[in-house]
Scaffold this motif. Structure first.
Motif, PDB file in Angstrom:
ATOM      1  N   VAL A 274       0.810  -1.262   0.172  1.00  0.00           N
ATOM      2  CA  VAL A 274      -0.082   0.057  -0.008  1.00  0.00           C
ATOM      3  C   VAL A 274       0.862   1.394  -0.052  1.00  0.00           C
ATOM      4  CG1 VAL A 274      -1.810   1.556   1.327  1.00  0.00           C
ATOM      5  CG2 VAL A 274      -1.897  -1.033   1.152  1.00  0.00           C
ATOM      6  N   ILE A 275       1.864   1.177   0.869  1.00  0.00           N
ATOM      7  CA  ILE A 275       2.782   2.599   1.024  1.00  0.00           C
ATOM      8  C   ILE A 275       3.802   2.666  -0.170  1.00  0.00           C
ATOM      9  CG2 ILE A 275       4.097   3.752   2.448  1.00  0.00           C
ATOM     10  CD1 ILE A 275       2.775   2.817   4.836  1.00  0.00           C
ATOM     11  N   GLY A 276       4.389   1.546  -0.259  1.00  0.00           N
ATOM     12  CA  GLY A 276       5.438   1.536  -1.399  1.00  0.00           C
ATOM     13  C   GLY A 276       6.640   2.508  -0.985  1.00  0.00           C
ATOM     14  N   GLY A 277       7.341   3.233  -1.807  1.00  0.00           N
ATOM     15  CA  GLY A 277       8.297   4.095  -1.791  1.00  0.00           C
ATOM     16  C   GLY A 277       9.431   3.407  -0.776  1.00  0.00           C
ATOM     17  N   GLU A 278       9.683   4.253   0.269  1.00  0.00           N
ATOM     18  CA  GLU A 278      10.816   3.758   1.228  1.00  0.00           C
ATOM     19  C   GLU A 278      10.641   2.472   1.801  1.00  0.00           C
ATOM     20  OE1 GLU A 278      12.511   7.095   3.761  1.00  0.00           O
ATOM     21  OE2 GLU A 278      10.984   8.330   3.003  1.00  0.00           O
ATOM     22  N   LEU A 279       9.470   1.840   1.834  1.00  0.00           N
ATOM     23  CA  LEU A 279       9.318   0.598   2.562  1.00  0.00           C
ATOM     24  C   LEU A 279       9.693  -0.398   1.831  1.00  0.00           C
ATOM     25  CD1 LEU A 279       7.418   2.445   4.609  1.00  0.00           C
ATOM     26  CD2 LEU A 279       5.906   0.499   4.608  1.00  0.00           C
ATOM     27  N   ARG A 280       9.852  -0.199   0.284  1.00  0.00           N
ATOM     28  CA  ARG A 280      10.554  -1.327  -0.326  1.00  0.00           C
ATOM     29  C   ARG A 280      12.045  -1.470  -0.115  1.00  0.00           C
ATOM     30  NH1 ARG A 280       6.584  -3.109  -3.580  1.00  0.00           N
ATOM     31  NH2 ARG A 280       4.985  -1.709  -4.165  1.00  0.00           N
ATOM     32  N   ASP A 281      12.864  -0.639   0.619  1.00  0.00           N
ATOM     33  CA  ASP A 281      14.256  -0.773   0.722  1.00  0.00           C
ATOM     34  C   ASP A 281      14.545  -2.130   1.240  1.00  0.00           C
ATOM     35  OD1 ASP A 281      16.864  -0.592   1.728  1.00  0.00           O
ATOM     36  OD2 ASP A 281      16.712   1.494   1.372  1.00  0.00           O
ATOM     37  N   ALA A 282      15.485  -2.749   0.759  1.00  0.00           N
ATOM     38  CA  ALA A 282      15.839  -4.049   1.186  1.00  0.00           C
ATOM     39  C   ALA A 282      16.191  -4.502   2.504  1.00  0.00           C
ATOM     40  CB  ALA A 282      16.943  -4.709   0.476  1.00  0.00           C
ATOM     41  N   GLY A 289      16.159  -6.860  10.381  1.00  0.00           N
ATOM     42  CA  GLY A 289      16.238  -5.691   9.600  1.00  0.00           C
ATOM     43  C   GLY A 289      15.231  -4.634   9.706  1.00  0.00           C
ATOM     44  N   ARG A 290      14.079  -4.724   9.893  1.00  0.00           N
ATOM     45  CA  ARG A 290      12.895  -3.783  10.424  1.00  0.00           C
ATOM     46  C   ARG A 290      13.227  -3.345  11.982  1.00  0.00           C
ATOM     47  NH1 ARG A 290      10.028  -7.348   7.285  1.00  0.00           N
ATOM     48  NH2 ARG A 290       9.047  -8.433   8.921  1.00  0.00           N
ATOM     49  N   LEU A 291      13.739  -4.133  13.057  1.00  0.00           N
ATOM     50  CA  LEU A 291      13.776  -4.088  14.189  1.00  0.00           C
ATOM     51  C   LEU A 291      14.960  -3.200  14.188  1.00  0.00           C
ATOM     52  CD1 LEU A 291      13.006  -7.345  15.975  1.00  0.00           C
ATOM     53  CD2 LEU A 291      11.895  -5.125  16.477  1.00  0.00           C
ATOM     54  N   ARG A 292      16.107  -3.375  13.522  1.00  0.00           N
ATOM     55  CA  ARG A 292      17.661  -2.724  13.661  1.00  0.00           C
ATOM     56  C   ARG A 292      17.366  -1.047  12.892  1.00  0.00           C
ATOM     57  NH1 ARG A 292      21.763  -7.280  11.586  1.00  0.00           N
ATOM     58  NH2 ARG A 292      21.980  -8.216  13.449  1.00  0.00           N
ATOM     59  N   ASN A 293      16.383  -1.004  12.098  1.00  0.00           N
ATOM     60  CA  ASN A 293      16.069   0.154  11.421  1.00  0.00           C
ATOM     61  C   ASN A 293      14.619   0.758  12.026  1.00  0.00           C
ATOM     62  OD1 ASN A 293      18.526   0.463   9.533  1.00  0.00           O
ATOM     63  ND2 ASN A 293      17.715  -1.749   9.060  1.00  0.00           N
ATOM     64  N   ARG A 294      14.401   0.490  13.053  1.00  0.00           N
ATOM     65  CA  ARG A 294      12.856   0.625  13.598  1.00  0.00           C
ATOM     66  C   ARG A 294      12.640   2.300  13.307  1.00  0.00           C
ATOM     67  NH1 ARG A 294       9.876  -2.273  18.043  1.00  0.00           N
ATOM     68  NH2 ARG A 294       8.174  -1.533  17.664  1.00  0.00           N
ATOM     69  N   ALA A 295      13.432   3.130  13.752  1.00  0.00           N
ATOM     70  CA  ALA A 295      13.370   4.636  13.690  1.00  0.00           C
ATOM     71  C   ALA A 295      13.053   5.003  12.233  1.00  0.00           C
ATOM     72  CB  ALA A 295      14.580   5.476  14.473  1.00  0.00           C
ATOM     73  N   GLU A 296      13.914   4.652  11.534  1.00  0.00           N
ATOM     74  CA  GLU A 296      13.851   4.920   9.857  1.00  0.00           C
ATOM     75  C   GLU A 296      12.346   4.579   9.469  1.00  0.00           C
ATOM     76  OE1 GLU A 296      16.258   4.625   5.924  1.00  0.00           O
ATOM     77  OE2 GLU A 296      17.176   3.769   7.799  1.00  0.00           O
ATOM     78  N   LEU A 297      12.076   3.259   9.750  1.00  0.00           N
ATOM     79  CA  LEU A 297      10.788   2.750   9.342  1.00  0.00           C
ATOM     80  C   LEU A 297       9.613   3.288   9.817  1.00  0.00           C
ATOM     81  CD1 LEU A 297       9.138   0.541   7.931  1.00  0.00           C
ATOM     82  CD2 LEU A 297       9.460  -0.931   9.687  1.00  0.00           C
ATOM     83  N   ASP A 298       9.644   3.726  11.185  1.00  0.00           N
ATOM     84  CA  ASP A 298       8.294   4.389  11.685  1.00  0.00           C
ATOM     85  C   ASP A 298       8.287   5.855  11.024  1.00  0.00           C
ATOM     86  OD1 ASP A 298       7.500   2.602  13.487  1.00  0.00           O
ATOM     87  OD2 ASP A 298       8.467   3.033  15.012  1.00  0.00           O
ATOM     88  N   LYS A 299       9.504   6.739  10.706  1.00  0.00           N
ATOM     89  CA  LYS A 299       9.551   7.869  10.176  1.00  0.00           C
ATOM     90  C   LYS A 299       9.045   7.611   8.810  1.00  0.00           C
ATOM     91  CE  LYS A 299      12.691  11.804   8.928  1.00  0.00           C
ATOM     92  NZ  LYS A 299      14.240  12.205   8.777  1.00  0.00           N
ATOM     93  N   ALA A 300       9.228   6.766   8.013  1.00  0.00           N
ATOM     94  CA  ALA A 300       8.632   6.754   6.704  1.00  0.00           C
ATOM     95  C   ALA A 300       7.162   6.340   6.678  1.00  0.00           C
ATOM     96  CB  ALA A 300       9.314   5.465   5.888  1.00  0.00           C
ATOM     97  N   ILE A 301       6.860   5.664   7.770  1.00  0.00           N
ATOM     98  CA  ILE A 301       5.354   5.284   7.973  1.00  0.00           C
ATOM     99  C   ILE A 301       4.557   6.584   8.453  1.00  0.00           C
ATOM    100  CG2 ILE A 301       3.447   4.048   9.140  1.00  0.00           C
ATOM    101  CD1 ILE A 301       5.344   1.711   9.160  1.00  0.00           C
ATOM    102  N   ALA A 302       5.448   7.193   9.070  1.00  0.00           N
ATOM    103  CA  ALA A 302       4.619   8.674   9.624  1.00  0.00           C
ATOM    104  C   ALA A 302       4.616   9.804   8.429  1.00  0.00           C
ATOM    105  CB  ALA A 302       5.350   9.128  10.813  1.00  0.00           C
ATOM    106  N   GLY A 303       5.328   9.766   7.571  1.00  0.00           N
ATOM    107  CA  GLY A 303       5.591  10.511   6.454  1.00  0.00           C
ATOM    108  C   GLY A 303       4.238  10.385   5.601  1.00  0.00           C
ATOM    109  N   TRP A 304       3.856   9.009   5.249  1.00  0.00           N
ATOM    110  CA  TRP A 304       2.862   8.626   4.620  1.00  0.00           C
ATOM    111  C   TRP A 304       1.686   8.923   5.108  1.00  0.00           C
ATOM    112  CZ3 TRP A 304      -0.733   4.691   5.128  1.00  0.00           C
ATOM    113  CH2 TRP A 304      -1.628   4.568   3.795  1.00  0.00           C
ATOM    114  N   THR A 305       1.560   8.868   6.529  1.00  0.00           N
ATOM    115  CA  THR A 305       0.397   8.891   7.206  1.00  0.00           C
ATOM    116  C   THR A 305      -0.183  10.470   7.347  1.00  0.00           C
ATOM    117  OG1 THR A 305       1.106   8.789   9.322  1.00  0.00           O
ATOM    118  CG2 THR A 305       0.383   6.678   8.526  1.00  0.00           C
ATOM    119  N   HIS A 306       1.012  11.343   7.546  1.00  0.00           N
ATOM    120  CA  HIS A 306       0.676  12.606   7.832  1.00  0.00           C
ATOM    121  C   HIS A 306       0.149  13.382   6.674  1.00  0.00           C
ATOM    122  CE1 HIS A 306       1.816  16.517   9.561  1.00  0.00           C
ATOM    123  NE2 HIS A 306       2.334  16.633   8.606  1.00  0.00           N
ATOM    124  N   GLU A 307       0.269  12.978   5.493  1.00  0.00           N
ATOM    125  CA  GLU A 307      -0.340  13.804   4.485  1.00  0.00           C
ATOM    126  C   GLU A 307      -1.770  13.352   4.164  1.00  0.00           C
ATOM    127  OE1 GLU A 307       1.500  15.998   3.108  1.00  0.00           O
ATOM    128  OE2 GLU A 307       3.033  15.431   4.375  1.00  0.00           O
TER     129      GLU A 307
END
Length: 408
Positions: A274-282, A289-307
């Motif tokens: 649904v979101i695509g974009g940054e969430l498609r990063d390997a 990988g998602r746990l290690r990069n939690r802050a970056e993942l949450d930021k990407a989701i928040a950037g999508w929801t914020h709009e």
């Protein structure tokens, strides 16, 4: 043809409610919802404090205008008795012979001082089921004399320490938290005691500590310390440290939020699509990988929801199979179509303030009917009725008690 609904499950059960504020009255409300005849004992000389807490219909204060009072005491009858006087205590003891269940939420030791403790009641009715609720129970080095409400219960259970931001003071759960959770334990225990009595003829004494009821919801934190000597600290965000993505994300508009849990693989794949974009990063391909990069993942989701608007996000994610829901405020709940359709909110009509909405029964039963939701009683509204029909007093006897100031 289906059989007609049977009587309410607790029809014929008599409850004497000596409790006040929230936890005891809420327990009595559950029993009334199931058809029990609940008589609340109160006094205009010392009213139930919840009558002073509101919210008040149309913003006008008054002991008969509190919607919270009506919600907690719907369907009950009320007698006004001064239980501090010997004659008043005698009336309560006589009502004990009528009762199957007695509820009380006094500070431990108070009812014994008034000679209305379990042993006193049992002498009048050896099959009585009595449920006491206090912050720390009736026994233990700190129990006697310890008073307070569910705000203290939340602190005692450890819940307050867990909620808030790591660099700020604890905030705790909303309101008197253990007042809200403890009735679930009380009512289940009373139902079990009624079943046991039907089999054995034996009464019961039930002691429910609010702090212990709260601890039931805090066991992961307790075991973290018991197993590893680690005290879980406030983290300031919703969600588990081992599940991702899981949390609350800001949306467009003022103070609008969406709760999302896409921690399961299928849900993550759907969210990513649904979101695509940054969430498609390997780097987000694996849970590690998602746990290690939690802050970056949450930021990407928040950037999508914020709009986007929160309702639009909810509908889009749910349609894709992603668990998501608007973070509801009171206005959302009042307008929620599922809550409206279920009949959860019921209208009452009161002679003092007119029409208002309160909660209906918190459950539905397919083989039994439940009584219609009725408003809470006015102070002493049923005093003469109860004394006459339950205790068999004459008009003269009731008038004498009234003149002596016992029925106020």
């Amino acid at each position: 043809m289906s059989a007609p609904p049977r009587a309410a499950p607790l029809e014929g059960v008599h409850v004497l409610d000596l409790s006040w504020v929230m936890v005891g009255p809420a327990s009595g409300r559950y029993l009334a919802d199931m058809g029990a005849d609940v008589i609340k004992v109160e006094s205009s000389k010392r009213i139930d404090p919840v009558r002073t807490l509101g919210p008040f219909k149309d913003g006008k204060m008054g002991p008969e205008r509190s919607i919270s009072y009506h919600n907690l005491n719907a369907g009950k009858r009320c007698v006004a008795i001064d239980i501090r006087r010997p004659e008043g205590r005698e009336i309560v003891l006589r009502l004990t012979r009528w009762a199957d269940v007695v509820l009380e939420s006094f500070t431990p030791g108070v009812l014994e001082t008034l000679q209305l403790g379990y042993s006193d009641l049992k002498r009048r009715n050896d099959q009585i089921i009595m449920a006491s609720t206090s912050l720390l129970g009736q026994t233990g080095p700190y129990a006697k004399g310890t008073s307070g409400v569910g705000t203290m219960g939340a602190a005692m259970s450890g819940a307050t320490y867990q909620i808030g931001w790591p660099d700020r003071e604890p905030t705790g759960p909303f309101g008197p938290w253990t007042d809200a959770v403890t009735p679930r334990f009380i009512v289940a225990s009373i139902l079990a005691a009624l079943h046991r009595r039907s089999l054995t003829g034996l009464g019961s004494y039930i002691d429910v500590a609010q702090a212990e009821a709260g601890i039931q919801f805090m066991m992961p934190a307790y075991y973290e310390y018991a197993a590893n000597a680690t005290i879980p600290e406030r983290c300031g965000v919703a969600g588990s440290p081992l599940q991702i993505p899981q949390g609350v994300y800001g949306c467009s508009g003022e103070d609008r939020w969406i709760a999302i849990d896409a921690s399961a693989p299928t849900h993550w794949d759907a969210l990513r699509t649904v979101i695509g974009g940054e969430l498609r990063d390997a780097k987000f391909d694996t849970i590690i990988g998602r746990l290690r990069n939690r802050a970056e993942l949450d930021k990407a989701i928040a950037g999508w929801t914020h709009e986007q608007g929160v309702e639009a996000i909810e509908h889009r994610l749910q349609a894709a199979g992603v668990p998501a829901h608007v973070v509801s405020g009171s206005g959302n709940l009042v307008r929620d179509v599922d809550i409206i359709e279920s009949g959860y909110l019921n209208k009452i009509n009161d002679p003092v303030f007119g029409e208002a909405e309160i909660e209906g029964p918190r459950f539905s039963l397919d083989r039994t009917s439940l009584p219609a939701t009725r408003r809470g009683p006015r102070i002493g509204e049923h005093t003469k009725e109860v004394l006459a029909t339950v205790l068999g007093m004459s008009e003269t006897e009731i008038a004498q008690l009234d003149e002596a100031g016992l029925l106020a």
